[in-house]
Scaffold this active site. Structure first.
Site, PDB file in Angstrom:
ATOM      1  N   ALA A 221      48.982  37.930  29.791  1.00 49.13           N
ATOM      2  CA  ALA A 221      49.628  36.724  28.351  1.00 49.13           C
ATOM      3  C   ALA A 221      51.203  37.877  29.155  1.00 49.13           C
ATOM      4  O   ALA A 221      51.173  37.204  29.676  1.00 49.13           O
ATOM      5  CB  ALA A 221      49.944  37.078  26.982  1.00 49.13           C
ATOM      6  N   GLU A 222      50.926  38.857  29.130  1.00 50.71           N
ATOM      7  CA  GLU A 222      52.800  38.999  29.737  1.00 50.71           C
ATOM      8  C   GLU A 222      52.360  39.011  31.643  1.00 50.71           C
ATOM      9  O   GLU A 222      53.954  39.144  32.167  1.00 50.71           O
ATOM     10  CB  GLU A 222      52.832  40.358  29.275  1.00 50.71           C
ATOM     11  CG  GLU A 222      53.804  41.304  29.249  1.00 50.71           C
ATOM     12  CD  GLU A 222      55.379  41.943  28.375  1.00 50.71           C
ATOM     13  OE1 GLU A 222      56.683  41.894  29.008  1.00 50.71           O
ATOM     14  OE2 GLU A 222      54.979  41.958  27.642  1.00 50.71           O
ATOM     15  N   GLY A 223      51.734  39.860  32.124  1.00 49.28           N
ATOM     16  CA  GLY A 223      51.773  39.812  33.212  1.00 49.28           C
ATOM     17  C   GLY A 223      51.490  38.157  34.598  1.00 49.28           C
ATOM     18  O   GLY A 223      52.329  38.661  34.866  1.00 49.28           O
TER      19      GLY A 223
END
Length: 160
Positions: free
Chosen positions: A60-62
């Site tokens: 998700a963050e990437g």
């Protein structure tokens, strides 16, 4: 039907080393959407052969950070908030598809929604939502000149 913007495996290694190490492959990049797939291997699993929640959060963050980088006009980005809800288990050997879309694209703050689905191997159109994340990214500073090569590579593979 939309054609992928990139050839997945070799490009993922250049775009995001940590996601590539897990076997993730970017399929589409644009300021409005980032997609990719991951086969769940032992490297991605907790001891119970279930996809680690940390791997879902890393996806998700990437993905949100890469999308925010493109949407900001290639400014420096940094995640400042991540909330992930794990809805169903994903098991060793499953294939997941992930999609990140912006909810809000501001000059300083962007908010992205990331959904991860388990794909039914007999019918890829049949997907089950397994995780949702909301990622808040700050993007108010110019990127340094030492990432210009990275910026050019992203521009070559993104649908702008």
């Amino acid at each position: 039907m939309e054609k992928p913007a990139i050839s997945p495996a070799p490009i993922t290694a250049k775009l995001d080393r940590s996601l590539h190490a897990l076997g993730f492959e970017y399929e589409f990049l644009s300021p409005e959407r980032v997609t990719g797939k991951l086969k769940v291997t032992e490297t991605c699993c907790q001891p119970f052969n279930v996809l680690s929640g940390g791997v879902s959060a890393l996806l998700a963050e990437g993905m949100a950070s890469l999308g925010a980088y493109i949407a900001s006009g290639f400014k420096r980005v940094a995640g400042v908030q991540l909330t992930t809800n794990h809805l169903r288990p994903t098991l060793l050997g499953d294939v997941v598809e992930a999609e990140a879309k912006p909810i809000q694209v501001g000059r300083t703050i962007q908010v992205w929604e990331v959904e991860i689905w388990k794909i039914n191997p007999s019918n890829s159109g049949n997907k089950v939502l397994v995780s949702t994340s909301r990622v808040t990214v700050v993007c108010s500073q110019q990127a340094s000149n030492d990432v210009k090569d990275y910026e050019e590579m992203v521009k070559n593979y993104a649908k702008l």
